[in-house]
Scaffold this motif. Structure first.
Motif, PDB file in Angstrom:
ATOM      1  N   ASP A   1     -11.725  23.604   3.804  1.00 51.03           N
ATOM      2  CA  ASP A   1     -11.344  22.212   4.025  1.00 51.03           C
ATOM      3  C   ASP A   1     -11.016  21.555   2.686  1.00 51.03           C
ATOM      4  N   VAL A   2      -9.925  20.788   2.665  1.00 50.97           N
ATOM      5  CA  VAL A   2      -9.557  20.046   1.469  1.00 50.97           C
ATOM      6  C   VAL A   2      -9.374  18.587   1.882  1.00 50.97           C
ATOM      7  N   VAL A   3     -10.213  17.719   1.318  1.00 50.53           N
ATOM      8  CA  VAL A   3     -10.134  16.293   1.606  1.00 50.53           C
ATOM      9  C   VAL A   3      -9.880  15.573   0.281  1.00 50.53           C
ATOM     10  N   THR A   4      -8.855  14.723   0.273  1.00 50.23           N
ATOM     11  CA  THR A   4      -8.467  14.002  -0.925  1.00 50.23           C
ATOM     12  C   THR A   4      -8.430  12.515  -0.615  1.00 50.23           C
ATOM     13  N   LEU A   5      -8.946  11.712  -1.522  1.00 55.28           N
ATOM     14  CA  LEU A   5      -8.852  10.265  -1.402  1.00 55.28           C
ATOM     15  C   LEU A   5      -7.707   9.815  -2.296  1.00 55.28           C
ATOM     16  N   ILE A   6      -6.729   9.117  -1.722  1.00 60.62           N
ATOM     17  CA  ILE A   6      -5.604   8.594  -2.492  1.00 60.62           C
ATOM     18  C   ILE A   6      -5.820   7.094  -2.641  1.00 60.62           C
ATOM     19  N   VAL A   7      -5.927   6.657  -3.914  1.00 62.39           N
ATOM     20  CA  VAL A   7      -6.334   5.293  -4.241  1.00 62.39           C
ATOM     21  C   VAL A   7      -5.235   4.597  -5.044  1.00 62.39           C
ATOM     22  N   PRO A   8      -4.869   3.352  -4.684  1.00 59.49           N
ATOM     23  CA  PRO A   8      -3.896   2.632  -5.503  1.00 59.49           C
ATOM     24  C   PRO A   8      -4.473   2.337  -6.889  1.00 59.49           C
ATOM     25  N   CYS A   9      -3.613   2.368  -7.894  1.00 60.41           N
ATOM     26  CA  CYS A   9      -4.015   2.094  -9.262  1.00 60.41           C
ATOM     27  C   CYS A   9      -3.974   0.586  -9.516  1.00 60.41           C
ATOM     28  N   THR A  10      -4.818   0.109 -10.411  1.00 58.73           N
ATOM     29  CA  THR A  10      -4.848  -1.312 -10.723  1.00 58.73           C
ATOM     30  C   THR A  10      -3.558  -1.785 -11.386  1.00 58.73           C
ATOM     31  N   CYS A  11      -2.762  -0.865 -11.959  1.00 58.37           N
ATOM     32  CA  CYS A  11      -1.508  -1.264 -12.598  1.00 58.37           C
ATOM     33  C   CYS A  11      -0.438  -1.611 -11.561  1.00 58.37           C
ATOM     34  N   GLY A  12      -0.632  -1.167 -10.309  1.00 56.79           N
ATOM     35  CA  GLY A  12       0.308  -1.475  -9.246  1.00 56.79           C
ATOM     36  C   GLY A  12       1.537  -0.586  -9.199  1.00 56.79           C
ATOM     37  N   ARG A  13       1.608   0.431 -10.051  1.00 60.34           N
ATOM     38  CA  ARG A  13       2.793   1.288 -10.111  1.00 60.34           C
ATOM     39  C   ARG A  13       2.597   2.661  -9.488  1.00 60.34           C
ATOM     40  N   GLY A  14       1.451   2.971  -8.978  1.00 57.98           N
ATOM     41  CA  GLY A  14       1.237   4.295  -8.412  1.00 57.98           C
ATOM     42  C   GLY A  14      -0.137   4.446  -7.803  1.00 57.98           C
ATOM     43  N   TYR A  15      -0.469   5.690  -7.515  1.00 57.94           N
ATOM     44  CA  TYR A  15      -1.730   6.035  -6.880  1.00 57.94           C
ATOM     45  C   TYR A  15      -2.410   7.149  -7.664  1.00 57.94           C
ATOM     46  N   VAL A  16      -3.707   7.271  -7.489  1.00 51.91           N
ATOM     47  CA  VAL A  16      -4.493   8.339  -8.088  1.00 51.91           C
ATOM     48  C   VAL A  16      -5.104   9.131  -6.946  1.00 51.91           C
ATOM     49  N   ASP A  17      -5.020  10.464  -7.025  1.00 47.01           N
ATOM     50  CA  ASP A  17      -5.641  11.279  -5.982  1.00 47.01           C
ATOM     51  C   ASP A  17      -6.936  11.880  -6.513  1.00 47.01           C
ATOM     52  N   ASP A  54      -3.774   9.602 -14.166  1.00 49.52           N
ATOM     53  CA  ASP A  54      -2.413   9.993 -13.820  1.00 49.52           C
ATOM     54  C   ASP A  54      -1.988   9.280 -12.546  1.00 49.52           C
ATOM     55  N   CYS A  55      -1.725   7.983 -12.647  1.00 48.50           N
ATOM     56  CA  CYS A  55      -1.350   7.228 -11.459  1.00 48.50           C
ATOM     57  C   CYS A  55       0.098   7.504 -11.078  1.00 48.50           C
ATOM     58  N   SER A  78       1.152  10.422 -10.316  1.00 50.66           N
ATOM     59  CA  SER A  78       1.196  11.638  -9.506  1.00 50.66           C
ATOM     60  C   SER A  78       1.672  11.351  -8.087  1.00 50.66           C
ATOM     61  N   VAL A  79       1.354  10.185  -7.566  1.00 44.75           N
ATOM     62  CA  VAL A  79       1.794   9.772  -6.234  1.00 44.75           C
ATOM     63  C   VAL A  79       2.327   8.355  -6.378  1.00 44.75           C
ATOM     64  N   HIS A  80       3.598   8.144  -6.084  1.00 43.12           N
ATOM     65  CA  HIS A  80       4.216   6.829  -6.271  1.00 43.12           C
ATOM     66  C   HIS A  80       4.180   6.000  -4.998  1.00 43.12           C
ATOM     67  N   ALA A  81       4.071   4.708  -5.169  1.00 43.36           N
ATOM     68  CA  ALA A  81       4.138   3.786  -4.043  1.00 43.36           C
ATOM     69  C   ALA A  81       5.563   3.771  -3.506  1.00 43.36           C
ATOM     70  N   VAL A  82       5.705   3.691  -2.206  1.00 41.53           N
ATOM     71  CA  VAL A  82       7.021   3.645  -1.586  1.00 41.53           C
ATOM     72  C   VAL A  82       7.533   2.200  -1.621  1.00 41.53           C
ATOM     73  N   PRO A  83       8.745   1.975  -2.155  1.00 37.37           N
ATOM     74  CA  PRO A  83       9.253   0.602  -2.200  1.00 37.37           C
ATOM     75  C   PRO A  83       9.554   0.076  -0.795  1.00 37.37           C
ATOM     76  N   LEU A  84       9.397  -1.218  -0.625  1.00 42.41           N
ATOM     77  CA  LEU A  84       9.706  -1.842   0.647  1.00 42.41           C
ATOM     78  C   LEU A  84      11.196  -1.781   0.908  1.00 42.41           C
ATOM     79  N   ILE A  85      11.603  -1.624   2.128  1.00 44.34           N
ATOM     80  CA  ILE A  85      13.021  -1.558   2.484  1.00 44.34           C
ATOM     81  C   ILE A  85      13.697  -2.865   2.096  1.00 44.34           C
ATOM     82  N   GLY A  86      14.824  -2.747   1.362  1.00 47.12           N
ATOM     83  CA  GLY A  86      15.576  -3.905   0.947  1.00 47.12           C
ATOM     84  C   GLY A  86      15.109  -4.555  -0.337  1.00 47.12           C
ATOM     85  N   HIS A  87      14.063  -3.989  -0.978  1.00 49.62           N
ATOM     86  CA  HIS A  87      13.542  -4.569  -2.206  1.00 49.62           C
ATOM     87  C   HIS A  87      13.892  -3.749  -3.443  1.00 49.62           C
TER      88      HIS A  87
END
Length: 84
Positions: A24-40, A70-71, A73-82
């Motif tokens: 089993d592999v369980v990962t927590l993906i957490v938004p970074c305080t910088c607002g530009r990505g995520y940390v796994d 390494d925030c 590693s997983v990027h936030a998806v931009p909102l459509i139209g933004h």
């Protein structure tokens, strides 16, 4: 995959290899305080999730941004139209 309040994600994966069998592999993906990505964060035990969530309480469920984290590693998806 489970969505946790505050933008946290908890994906579950059953990894199967010929050498090791199933694990089993369980990962927590957490938004970074910088607002530009995520940390796994790889969770090795069930109680590790509770400990990490407790540690993230002062930052409202966000991983503190540091030069070492390494925030990107997983990027936030931009909102459509933004745009990017």
């Amino acid at each position: 995959m489970a969505w946790l309040d505050g933008g946290l994600w908890l994906p579950y994966l059953l990894r199967i290899t010929e050498a090791d069998g199933a694990s089993d592999v369980v990962t927590l993906i957490v938004p970074c305080t910088c607002g530009r990505g995520y940390v796994d964060i790889l969770l090795d035990a069930e109680d590790a999730l509770m400990e990490i969530l407790e540690e993230l309480q002062p930052t409202h469920g966000r991983s503190p941004h540091t030069d070492v984290s390494d925030c990107a590693s997983v990027h936030a998806v931009p909102l459509i139209g933004h745009g990017p």
